[in-house]
Write an enzyme that holds these catalytic residues in place. Structure first.
Site, PDB file in Angstrom:
ATOM      1  N   CYS A  22       0.821  -1.200   0.000  1.00 48.43           N
ATOM      2  CA  CYS A  22       0.000   0.000   0.000  1.00 48.43           C
ATOM      3  C   CYS A  22       0.865   1.263   0.000  1.00 48.43           C
ATOM      4  O   CYS A  22       1.819   1.321   0.767  1.00 48.43           O
ATOM      5  CB  CYS A  22      -0.891   0.009   1.240  1.00 48.43           C
ATOM      6  SG  CYS A  22      -1.893   1.481   1.427  1.00 48.43           S
ATOM      7  N   PRO A  23       0.616   2.268  -0.798  1.00 48.33           N
ATOM      8  CA  PRO A  23      -0.475   2.416  -1.769  1.00 48.33           C
ATOM      9  C   PRO A  23      -0.095   1.967  -3.183  1.00 48.33           C
ATOM     10  O   PRO A  23      -0.712   2.421  -4.143  1.00 48.33           O
ATOM     11  CB  PRO A  23      -0.739   3.924  -1.734  1.00 48.33           C
ATOM     12  CG  PRO A  23       0.624   4.513  -1.509  1.00 48.33           C
ATOM     13  CD  PRO A  23       1.426   3.488  -0.734  1.00 48.33           C
TER      14      PRO A  23
END
Lengths: 83, 188
Positions: A22-23
């Site tokens: 993430c991201p």
């Protein structure tokens, strides 16, 4: 979509984001969405648990259709249809 | 009855105009935009600011970052050595982290062991490094504004800031204006 339907859906593009956390997967998905046409189905592969929650949120905001998630061994396949 | 109808139409017209004005105001004040005041210079906090910014930008939200105070350390380019600093500025320059790679952790810093361990873990778990995040941020069109006042206070110079697309230098009013038109505002 049911699991069976997801397994047989025609994919216009597959994004392998398993090498990023993430991201990263969201970013990869955003970069790839420009390369497919409206109505096309895209598959995002991710090893990040958050992705299967984040992609539907992204779809909701952008108006794309979230189709579902398949769980593979150690990663996820998230399916969405471009608006 | 006839009379009251005419009044109603006039009133309606007025009300519609008023509503139109209000809607325009509201639309301008709640743009799909995220404004963050990044004040902390801790590695974890700068990381959080960048992760949120990149996620927002990936969702097509306009992102405007305002870097001020301790966070300026993250924008220093370790390869650049500006000349002509006075004694105190030099002192500050030496005591503060030179670049995003040298930032400390807000917790468990342990004389630099903490950041090393976090960086190792980030690599192992495929989390982007701060360097990569700034690169992505630039490509995504995330705007960074550097606070002129804190830069002067800490004796940093424009010439020692990182190469980043459209790095702006401005004051607090710029953040207030950016934040005022954003649907989301954060302070990190």
């Amino acid at each position: 979509m049911t699991t069976e339907e997801l397994k047989s859906v025609a994919i216009a593009k597959s994004v392998d984001a398993r090498g990023t956390a993430c991201p990263g997967p969201l970013l990869e998905a955003k970069k790839a969405i420009g390369t497919i046409s409206a109505g096309d189905v895209m598959e995002i592969l991710s090893a990040d648990e958050g992705t299967k929650v984040d992609i539907p949120k992204w779809c909701g905001k952008q108006g794309h259709e979230y189709l579902g998630t398949l769980e593979e061994n150690g990663y996820f396949k998230v399916y969405m249809k471009k608006k | 009855m006839e009379n009251s109808k005419e009044v109603t139409i006039e009133q309606l017209q007025m009300q519609i105009d008023e509503l139109k004005n209000k809607i325009t105001q509201l639309e301008n004040s709640r743009k799909d935009q995220l404004a963050i005041a990044v004040v902390s210079g801790d590695m974890d906090k700068v990381l959080a600011a960048m992760v949120i910014s990149i996620a927002a930008a990936a969702m097509d939200t306009q992102v405007k970052l305002f870097f001020s105070f301790w966070s300026l350390s993250a924008l220093r380019d370790p390869k650049k050595n500006p000349k002509g600093k006075d004694f105190i500025s030099k002192m500050f320059g030496m005591m503060l982290p030179k670049g995003k790679d040298k930032l400390k952790l807000s917790n468990m810093n342990m004389c630099g062991m903490g950041p090393l361990m976090i960086k190792m873990l980030m690599k192992k778990q495929n989390v982007m490094s701060l360097d990569q995040m700034f690169k992505e941020a630039g490509e995504l069109g995330i705007e960074i504004t550097v606070c002129e006042m804190s830069m002067g206070l800490m004796g940093f110079k424009k010439e020692e800031m990182i190469d980043y697309p459209n790095l702006r230098f401005a004051g607090a009013a710029t953040f207030v204006a950016d934040a005022g038109e954003s649907a989301m505002q954060l302070f990190i």
